[in-house]
Design a protein around this motif. Structure first.
Motif, PDB file in Angstrom:
ATOM      1  N   ALA A 130       1.376   6.930  -4.020  1.00 28.36           N
ATOM      2  CA  ALA A 130       1.202   6.142  -5.244  1.00 28.36           C
ATOM      3  C   ALA A 130       0.034   5.176  -5.087  1.00 28.36           C
ATOM      4  O   ALA A 130      -0.191   4.632  -4.002  1.00 28.36           O
ATOM      5  CB  ALA A 130       2.478   5.372  -5.551  1.00 28.36           C
ATOM      6  N   LEU A 131      -0.706   4.969  -6.193  1.00 30.01           N
ATOM      7  CA  LEU A 131      -1.842   4.043  -6.227  1.00 30.01           C
ATOM      8  C   LEU A 131      -1.765   3.222  -7.505  1.00 30.01           C
ATOM      9  O   LEU A 131      -1.457   3.766  -8.569  1.00 30.01           O
ATOM     10  CB  LEU A 131      -3.170   4.791  -6.246  1.00 30.01           C
ATOM     11  N   VAL A 132      -2.075   1.928  -7.411  1.00 31.59           N
ATOM     12  CA  VAL A 132      -2.229   1.066  -8.586  1.00 31.59           C
ATOM     13  C   VAL A 132      -3.471   0.214  -8.384  1.00 31.59           C
ATOM     14  O   VAL A 132      -3.822  -0.140  -7.256  1.00 31.59           O
ATOM     15  CB  VAL A 132      -1.006   0.155  -8.853  1.00 31.59           C
ATOM     16  N   VAL A 133      -4.155  -0.119  -9.489  1.00 34.93           N
ATOM     17  CA  VAL A 133      -5.349  -0.961  -9.418  1.00 34.93           C
ATOM     18  C   VAL A 133      -5.280  -1.992 -10.533  1.00 34.93           C
ATOM     19  O   VAL A 133      -4.794  -1.701 -11.629  1.00 34.93           O
ATOM     20  CB  VAL A 133      -6.643  -0.118  -9.496  1.00 34.93           C
ATOM     21  N   ASP A 134      -5.742  -3.210 -10.223  1.00 33.77           N
ATOM     22  CA  ASP A 134      -5.765  -4.312 -11.181  1.00 33.77           C
ATOM     23  C   ASP A 134      -7.080  -5.062 -11.085  1.00 33.77           C
ATOM     24  O   ASP A 134      -7.706  -5.091 -10.014  1.00 33.77           O
ATOM     25  CB  ASP A 134      -4.643  -5.322 -10.883  1.00 33.77           C
ATOM     26  N   ALA A 135      -7.453  -5.714 -12.179  1.00 30.39           N
ATOM     27  CA  ALA A 135      -8.576  -6.644 -12.143  1.00 30.39           C
ATOM     28  C   ALA A 135      -8.131  -7.876 -11.369  1.00 30.39           C
ATOM     29  O   ALA A 135      -6.962  -8.250 -11.398  1.00 30.39           O
ATOM     30  CB  ALA A 135      -8.982  -7.027 -13.569  1.00 30.39           C
ATOM     31  N   SER A 140      -9.105 -14.351  -2.821  1.00 32.42           N
ATOM     32  CA  SER A 140      -8.067 -13.499  -2.274  1.00 32.42           C
ATOM     33  C   SER A 140      -7.056 -14.287  -1.459  1.00 32.42           C
ATOM     34  O   SER A 140      -7.368 -15.280  -0.834  1.00 32.42           O
ATOM     35  CB  SER A 140      -8.700 -12.421  -1.399  1.00 32.42           C
ATOM     36  N   GLU A 141      -5.813 -13.799  -1.494  1.00 29.56           N
ATOM     37  CA  GLU A 141      -4.759 -14.293  -0.618  1.00 29.56           C
ATOM     38  C   GLU A 141      -4.697 -13.322   0.541  1.00 29.56           C
ATOM     39  O   GLU A 141      -4.507 -12.141   0.338  1.00 29.56           O
ATOM     40  CB  GLU A 141      -3.405 -14.272  -1.331  1.00 29.56           C
ATOM     41  N   GLU A 142      -4.830 -13.815   1.724  1.00 29.15           N
ATOM     42  CA  GLU A 142      -4.806 -12.931   2.894  1.00 29.15           C
ATOM     43  C   GLU A 142      -3.381 -12.808   3.407  1.00 29.15           C
ATOM     44  O   GLU A 142      -3.052 -13.247   4.505  1.00 29.15           O
ATOM     45  CB  GLU A 142      -5.742 -13.464   3.983  1.00 29.15           C
ATOM     46  N   THR A 143      -2.509 -12.231   2.594  1.00 23.65           N
ATOM     47  CA  THR A 143      -1.107 -12.140   2.954  1.00 23.65           C
ATOM     48  C   THR A 143      -0.674 -10.737   3.334  1.00 23.65           C
ATOM     49  O   THR A 143       0.487 -10.511   3.576  1.00 23.65           O
ATOM     50  CB  THR A 143      -0.228 -12.634   1.790  1.00 23.65           C
ATOM     51  N   GLY A 144      -1.599  -9.802   3.338  1.00 21.87           N
ATOM     52  CA  GLY A 144      -1.240  -8.449   3.728  1.00 21.87           C
ATOM     53  C   GLY A 144      -0.820  -7.601   2.551  1.00 21.87           C
ATOM     54  O   GLY A 144      -0.660  -8.083   1.436  1.00 21.87           O
ATOM     55  N   PRO A 145      -0.620  -6.299   2.783  1.00 18.80           N
ATOM     56  CA  PRO A 145      -0.397  -5.366   1.705  1.00 18.80           C
ATOM     57  C   PRO A 145       0.955  -5.481   1.017  1.00 18.80           C
ATOM     58  O   PRO A 145       1.152  -4.891  -0.024  1.00 18.80           O
ATOM     59  CB  PRO A 145      -0.562  -3.999   2.362  1.00 18.80           C
ATOM     60  N   THR A 168      -1.812   0.986  -2.326  1.00 21.14           N
ATOM     61  CA  THR A 168      -1.335   2.360  -2.219  1.00 21.14           C
ATOM     62  C   THR A 168      -0.104   2.389  -1.335  1.00 21.14           C
ATOM     63  O   THR A 168       0.086   1.509  -0.480  1.00 21.14           O
ATOM     64  CB  THR A 168      -2.409   3.313  -1.638  1.00 21.14           C
ATOM     65  N   TRP A 169       0.721   3.390  -1.564  1.00 22.09           N
ATOM     66  CA  TRP A 169       1.906   3.607  -0.744  1.00 22.09           C
ATOM     67  C   TRP A 169       1.982   5.085  -0.416  1.00 22.09           C
ATOM     68  O   TRP A 169       1.822   5.941  -1.290  1.00 22.09           O
ATOM     69  CB  TRP A 169       3.169   3.191  -1.487  1.00 22.09           C
ATOM     70  N   HIS A 170       2.225   5.383   0.842  1.00 23.93           N
ATOM     71  CA  HIS A 170       2.395   6.746   1.336  1.00 23.93           C
ATOM     72  C   HIS A 170       3.753   6.761   2.032  1.00 23.93           C
ATOM     73  O   HIS A 170       3.945   6.024   3.003  1.00 23.93           O
ATOM     74  CB  HIS A 170       1.298   7.096   2.340  1.00 23.93           C
ATOM     75  N   THR A 171       4.685   7.559   1.518  1.00 18.01           N
ATOM     76  CA  THR A 171       6.040   7.545   2.073  1.00 18.01           C
ATOM     77  C   THR A 171       6.284   8.799   2.908  1.00 18.01           C
ATOM     78  O   THR A 171       5.847   9.892   2.536  1.00 18.01           O
ATOM     79  CB  THR A 171       7.099   7.419   0.965  1.00 18.01           C
ATOM     80  N   TYR A 172       6.967   8.623   4.012  1.00 15.41           N
ATOM     81  CA  TYR A 172       7.238   9.704   4.953  1.00 15.41           C
ATOM     82  C   TYR A 172       8.738   9.772   5.211  1.00 15.41           C
ATOM     83  O   TYR A 172       9.263   9.096   6.101  1.00 15.41           O
ATOM     84  CB  TYR A 172       6.462   9.480   6.258  1.00 15.41           C
TER      85      TYR A 172
END
Length: 188
Positions: A130-135, A140-145, A168-172
């Motif tokens: 899954a992918l999402v994009v926003d304006a 930036s907040e450097e808080t991680g994904p 993005t999220w990649h699930t296994y």
């Protein structure tokens, strides 16, 4: 609906350790492509299977199982023309029930998002990319994904300065691991 519910290709038995990060690769064969304009910037989201490509402004980001790739998802900061690019990734392992709940949350968030692309692989409803994009409009907040900035962006929230944030999220399912990436591209 913002993406694809079911893909017509079988899930490849890959895992998070096989993913590599690359910048500047040409478009790879895609299962699905979504072209958008977000915050005045042309964006192409590309679903490659258990991997993705995002083309935005001067950036071509790839997270995929690349032939001959060294593997790994290192944090990266780069300067492109008048843009600053920041990439981070984290891999988390979940228990069986936690994994299922997290995948359902990713699907709900992505399905409701106006700038998203996602795929569910046949044979396992928890095999998802899954992918999402926003304006983005704030420093930036450097808080991680998966921190507060990810939550705000995943809900379509705007964060001050001209640019984009994508997740993005990649699930296994076989290892109950989820790779979450966060990228910020901002004009300088």
């Amino acid at each position: 609906m913002s993406g694809i519910r079911a893909l017509a290709t079988p899930y490849q038995d890959t895992d998070a350790d096989q993913l590599s990060f690359a910048l500047g690769l040409p478009p790879l064969p895609a299962l699905a492509v979504r072209e958008l304009t977000v915050g005045g910037t042309e964006v192409r989201l590309r679903l490659l299977g258990a991997s993705h490509q995002v083309f935005a402004g001067p950036v071509a980001e790839t997270v995929a199982c690349l032939p001959g790739g060294a593997g790994g998802l290192p944090d990266a900061v780069r300067e492109f023309d008048d843009w600053t690019y920041r990439f981070s990734a984290e891999v988390r392992r979940y228990t069986g029930p936690e994994f299922g709940h997290r995948v359902a949350e990713i699907l709900r968030r992505t399905e409701a998002h106006p700038h998203a692309l996602y795929g569910v692989f046949p044979g396992d409803p928890e095999a998802v990319t899954a992918l999402v994009v926003d304006a983005a409009e704030a420093p930036s907040e450097e808080t991680g994904p998966s921190g507060p900035a990810a939550s705000a962006a995943g809900r379509g929230g705007r964060t001050g300065r001209t640019g984009l944030i994508w997740h993005t999220w990649h699930t296994y399912p076989q290892s109950r691991r989820i790779v979450a990436t966060r990228t910020r591209l901002e004009a300088r």
